[in-house]
Scaffold this active site. Sequence first.
Site, PDB file in Angstrom:
ATOM      1  N   CYS A 270       0.801  -1.222   0.000  1.00  0.00           N
ATOM      2  CA  CYS A 270       0.000   0.000   0.000  1.00  0.00           C
ATOM      3  C   CYS A 270       0.833   1.271   0.000  1.00  0.00           C
ATOM      4  O   CYS A 270       0.292   2.348  -0.174  1.00  0.00           O
ATOM      5  CB  CYS A 270      -0.925   0.015   1.217  1.00  0.00           C
ATOM      6  SG  CYS A 270      -0.021   0.118   2.782  1.00  0.00           S
ATOM      7  N   GLY A 271       2.116   1.176   0.218  1.00  0.00           N
ATOM      8  CA  GLY A 271       2.952   2.373   0.309  1.00  0.00           C
ATOM      9  C   GLY A 271       3.650   2.467   1.641  1.00  0.00           C
ATOM     10  O   GLY A 271       4.758   2.993   1.744  1.00  0.00           O
TER      11      GLY A 271
END
Length: 306
Positions: A270-271
């Site tokens: 997701c980052g």
Amino acid sequence: MSSQIYGEPYVEATNNSSNESGYASGASSSSSQESLPEIYFTKAHLKFLNSRLAKLEPQDILQWCVTSLPGLYQSTALGLTGLVTTDILSKMDGPLKPSVDLIFLDTLHHFDETLDLLNRVKKRYGATVHVYKPEGCDTADDFAAKHGQKLWETNDELYDWVAKVEPQNRAYADLQVKAVLTGRRKSQGGKRGDLDILEVDDNGVIKVNPLANWSLAQVQEYINANNVPTNALIERGYKSIGDWHSTQPVAPGEDERAGRWKGRTDKSECGIHNPKSRYAQFLRQQQLQQDAQLSQALQDMVVADA
């Protein structure tokens, strides 16, 4: 000279009456000693620690963490692995009984079942939970008004940044996080297959993956044996649970995280755990430019004073 992972290079202390021994200690008060880094690893040391920690059970890894790492928190999305970690910590006793607060990132797009689980975890463990939301937003409507409808579809990297990465960075800064426990495991597949127990991110924060070497079967066995509270969605075929708009049940034979961003072969993180995302790289480049400007300004001051 060994490569640095985190911290400042050692500077030899000058002779003065307050530092006769030449060694730093927790009680030292000289300016040179106060500038010593809180946690310091060389690459060789990090490799050595991982070779040793990989042979330990999660309980022993966590005992090492609470003994060795200041500023320790657990970052959790209330996945199965993270819940096991929370339960293990709650059962540790003795003179070094841990007190590890939880950090929960409320993206404002969690399933209701996830938020219900958060309340059950608080009640079961009496845990202190620091909840961080996207900046300037308190509800999903606030988020849509600020960032537009379905940002996760129109710009998924920007969504990851404003909903997860920026709140995490804010939490780390507010809470002075130096080390964090995560719920990542090798057996989850994707980019996690070569996961180490101990990592250091680009900001110098130590990430510990205490169950990195456990299988899903081992996690489930622990949960069943210890009656650990879990997300009600697990019983409906979900295995790894994130936001409602990007999480689906997992089919038999699929990887544990196959239900996250299903159909996106280019996306598995997701980052938060993806330092190479476009926004992370952009911010990293900004920091490098600021550091270069500061260094040049200091050099100019030295030349001017000469």
